[in-house]
Design an enzyme around this catalytic site. Sequence first.
Site, PDB file in Angstrom:
ATOM      1  CG  ASP A 246      -2.034  -0.985   1.148  1.00  0.00           C
ATOM      2  OD1 ASP A 246      -2.236  -1.555   0.065  1.00  0.00           O
ATOM      3  OD2 ASP A 246      -2.707  -1.206   2.163  1.00  0.00           O
ATOM      4  CG  ASP A 259      -1.726  -3.516   4.897  1.00  0.00           C
ATOM      5  OD1 ASP A 259      -1.901  -3.164   3.724  1.00  0.00           O
ATOM      6  OD2 ASP A 259      -2.166  -4.589   5.360  1.00  0.00           O
ATOM      7  CE  LYS A 261      -4.904  -4.985   5.778  1.00  0.00           C
ATOM      8  NZ  LYS A 261      -5.046  -5.737   4.507  1.00  0.00           N
TER       9      LYS A 261
END
Length: 340
Positions: A246, A259, A261
């Site tokens: 990412d 990352d 989420k």
Amino acid sequence: LVRMKFLQLLSRKAGKLELLFQIPFCQKQFPYMCLATATCLYSKKKKVNSYEQVDQEKYKNLVYSVTSYKTSAQTPETILEEDNLLYGPPNKHRPSDKAATKSPKNWVPLINPNRRIPLLNSDSNLPMKISLQKSKMPSVTRILQQTIPPQQAFYLERWKQKMILELGKDGFAEYTKNLFLQGELFHAALESIFLSEEMAAKEQREDVAISGYLSSVQHVLKDISEVKALESAVQHETLQYLGLVDCVAKYRGQLCVIDWKTSEKPKPSLKNTFDNPLQVAAYIGAINHDANYDFQVSCGLIVVAYKNGSPAHPHFMDPDLCLQYWNKWLLRLEEYMDRN
């Protein structure tokens, strides 16, 4: 007349006098004994109902969880909480020391000892963005999905079946499709922000589907600087796996694989993110052994953004924690390779 009969009896044998007193006594004794027995039977205390002694206040959350689950969409986290209330912790036994200290057979270091970091970075200030190419190498996501622990798979399957029961198959398919779409829009919006594409970012903030997620991460974005990679492919040249990172940037001065989420439920601790730490560790190892990158990473960051706009939870992984999850990742990778 009565007195005369009584005196006649007294003048006879002694045995007759004894009988005179015994018979009336015995006749009165028997009903007395029956009365005593009957009194004992009817005076017995009523049996106590054990349910009356239950602490109603203590178990009100349990009753609520059982009677109200159909009114809202459940997730693996809420199912786990419900089962803990009903049955206690799912695994009461501790794994053996041998299992806890299991080491990968083919151990590869997380940090590449052979990589030389250039003294000066490249002239371009733009983050790296390498497209993901078709390859026979398995992806990090695929490896984790096919080696998911049985307990975690059980909760995911239960969540799926409950959602299908509530929404129907078509409704559940539409629900998951929308989740993926929101995730893609959220990542695209973050990419626009990091690339300083103000107009595009403004339009995406106005999108109702992701506006809550963007509001959620505002306090985290203030701590991020020096973005080095965005939505960029990585591959571990030695272990032969690949993935799509990412973001790689500095978080509070530490270079991290980040990352992003999205979640509808709070995830305040790292354990609530399931296999995400293993995914981050796998990406860190891949970057450090990918010739396309001229830097190394030793830290990770998982940011959980919320649809309702509440402040996101950033979970920082220091080098020691990354190394722990790297070893767990290597075990999962070995398990996948053995199966295939």
